[in-house]
Design a protein around this motif. Structure first.
Motif, PDB file in Angstrom:
ATOM      1  N   GLN A   1       0.840  -1.207   0.000  1.00  0.00           N
ATOM      2  CA  GLN A   1       0.000   0.000   0.000  1.00  0.00           C
ATOM      3  C   GLN A   1       0.870   1.250   0.000  1.00  0.00           C
ATOM      4  N   LYS A   2       1.955   1.220   0.756  1.00  0.00           N
ATOM      5  CA  LYS A   2       2.860   2.373   0.798  1.00  0.00           C
ATOM      6  C   LYS A   2       3.566   2.560  -0.548  1.00  0.00           C
ATOM      7  N   ILE A   3       3.958   1.451  -1.170  1.00  0.00           N
ATOM      8  CA  ILE A   3       4.588   1.535  -2.488  1.00  0.00           C
ATOM      9  C   ILE A   3       3.595   2.113  -3.497  1.00  0.00           C
ATOM     10  N   ASN A   4       2.358   1.640  -3.452  1.00  0.00           N
ATOM     11  CA  ASN A   4       1.317   2.147  -4.358  1.00  0.00           C
ATOM     12  C   ASN A   4       1.041   3.627  -4.111  1.00  0.00           C
ATOM     13  N   ARG A   5       0.997   4.016  -2.848  1.00  0.00           N
ATOM     14  CA  ARG A   5       0.757   5.422  -2.517  1.00  0.00           C
ATOM     15  C   ARG A   5       1.897   6.294  -3.048  1.00  0.00           C
ATOM     16  N   PHE A   6       3.124   5.803  -2.898  1.00  0.00           N
ATOM     17  CA  PHE A   6       4.281   6.530  -3.416  1.00  0.00           C
ATOM     18  C   PHE A   6       4.147   6.718  -4.927  1.00  0.00           C
ATOM     19  N   ALA A   7       3.742   5.666  -5.621  1.00  0.00           N
ATOM     20  CA  ALA A   7       3.595   5.741  -7.081  1.00  0.00           C
ATOM     21  C   ALA A   7       2.507   6.743  -7.468  1.00  0.00           C
ATOM     22  N   ARG A   8       1.378   6.738  -6.749  1.00  0.00           N
ATOM     23  CA  ARG A   8       0.301   7.702  -7.034  1.00  0.00           C
ATOM     24  C   ARG A   8       0.767   9.129  -6.780  1.00  0.00           C
TER      25      ARG A   8
ATOM     26  N   ASP B   1       8.916  11.009   3.235  1.00  0.00           N
ATOM     27  CA  ASP B   1       8.645  10.150   4.392  1.00  0.00           C
ATOM     28  C   ASP B   1       8.470   8.692   3.959  1.00  0.00           C
ATOM     29  N   LEU B   2       7.688   8.491   2.889  1.00  0.00           N
ATOM     30  CA  LEU B   2       7.478   7.135   2.384  1.00  0.00           C
ATOM     31  C   LEU B   2       8.789   6.524   1.891  1.00  0.00           C
ATOM     32  N   LYS B   3       9.578   7.352   1.204  1.00  0.00           N
ATOM     33  CA  LYS B   3      10.857   6.883   0.661  1.00  0.00           C
ATOM     34  C   LYS B   3      11.770   6.444   1.809  1.00  0.00           C
ATOM     35  N   SER B   4      11.825   7.220   2.881  1.00  0.00           N
ATOM     36  CA  SER B   4      12.662   6.863   4.034  1.00  0.00           C
ATOM     37  C   SER B   4      12.233   5.520   4.616  1.00  0.00           C
ATOM     38  N   TYR B   5      10.932   5.354   4.785  1.00  0.00           N
ATOM     39  CA  TYR B   5      10.408   4.101   5.338  1.00  0.00           C
ATOM     40  C   TYR B   5      10.745   2.924   4.419  1.00  0.00           C
ATOM     41  N   LEU B   6      10.448   3.089   3.116  1.00  0.00           N
ATOM     42  CA  LEU B   6      10.622   1.988   2.176  1.00  0.00           C
ATOM     43  C   LEU B   6      12.098   1.625   1.971  1.00  0.00           C
ATOM     44  N   TYR B   7      12.976   2.625   1.864  1.00  0.00           N
ATOM     45  CA  TYR B   7      14.398   2.325   1.739  1.00  0.00           C
ATOM     46  C   TYR B   7      14.930   1.709   3.032  1.00  0.00           C
TER      47      TYR B   7
END
Length: 136
Positions: A24-31, A116-122
């Motif tokens: 969901q976080k990856i999808n949100r980042f893409a959107r 923020d999402l990038k920090s979490y995902l990386y």
């Protein structure tokens, strides 16, 4: 003899597990990334419109004061004097300027959320995920 670990072959890593929340976080980042691109395009268009209006203002400044200028309102042209046209163009410039500021503000909010999402995902996936935009 061929190498089983060639550079072009994808080797799935058994340690990487993507949960539903992660997806969901990856999808949100893409959107958000798509929305950011839309904002950039819209800002570029409005900046171009602003430049065109400024060019028109420069041209109109050279006209005689009693000259009648066709001014597009909706789908029709109305004729008005130089002073009224300059006033209308100035109002339009101010409106576009405000729209650009608003778009840049929204763009920076999206960038902050993406960061923020990038920090979490990386942090979770490290080099197993690529969130950087392709440079053109």
């Amino acid at each position: 003899m061929t190498s089983t670990n060639s550079k072009g072959t994808f080797q799935p890593d058994s340690d990487v597990h993507i949960t539903y929340e992660d997806q969901q976080k990856i999808n949100r980042f893409a959107r958000l990334n798509a929305k950011l691109e839309d904002f950039k395009d819209e800002i570029k268009t409005k900046e171009n419109d602003l430049k065109n209006i400024e060019d028109a203002c420069d041209e109109i400044a050279l006209f005689d004061d009693d000259e009648q200028i066709p001014y597009l309102v909706g789908e029709v042209f109305i004729f008005q004097n130089v002073e009224k046209t300059q006033k209308c163009l100035e109002e339009t410039k101010n409106k576009i300027d405000e729209e650009i500021k608003h778009l840049k503000l929204k763009s920076s909010e999206v960038k902050e959320t993406m960061s923020d999402l990038k920090s979490y995902l990386y942090g979770k996936f490290g080099s197993h995920i690529n969130l950087e935009a392709d440079e053109e």
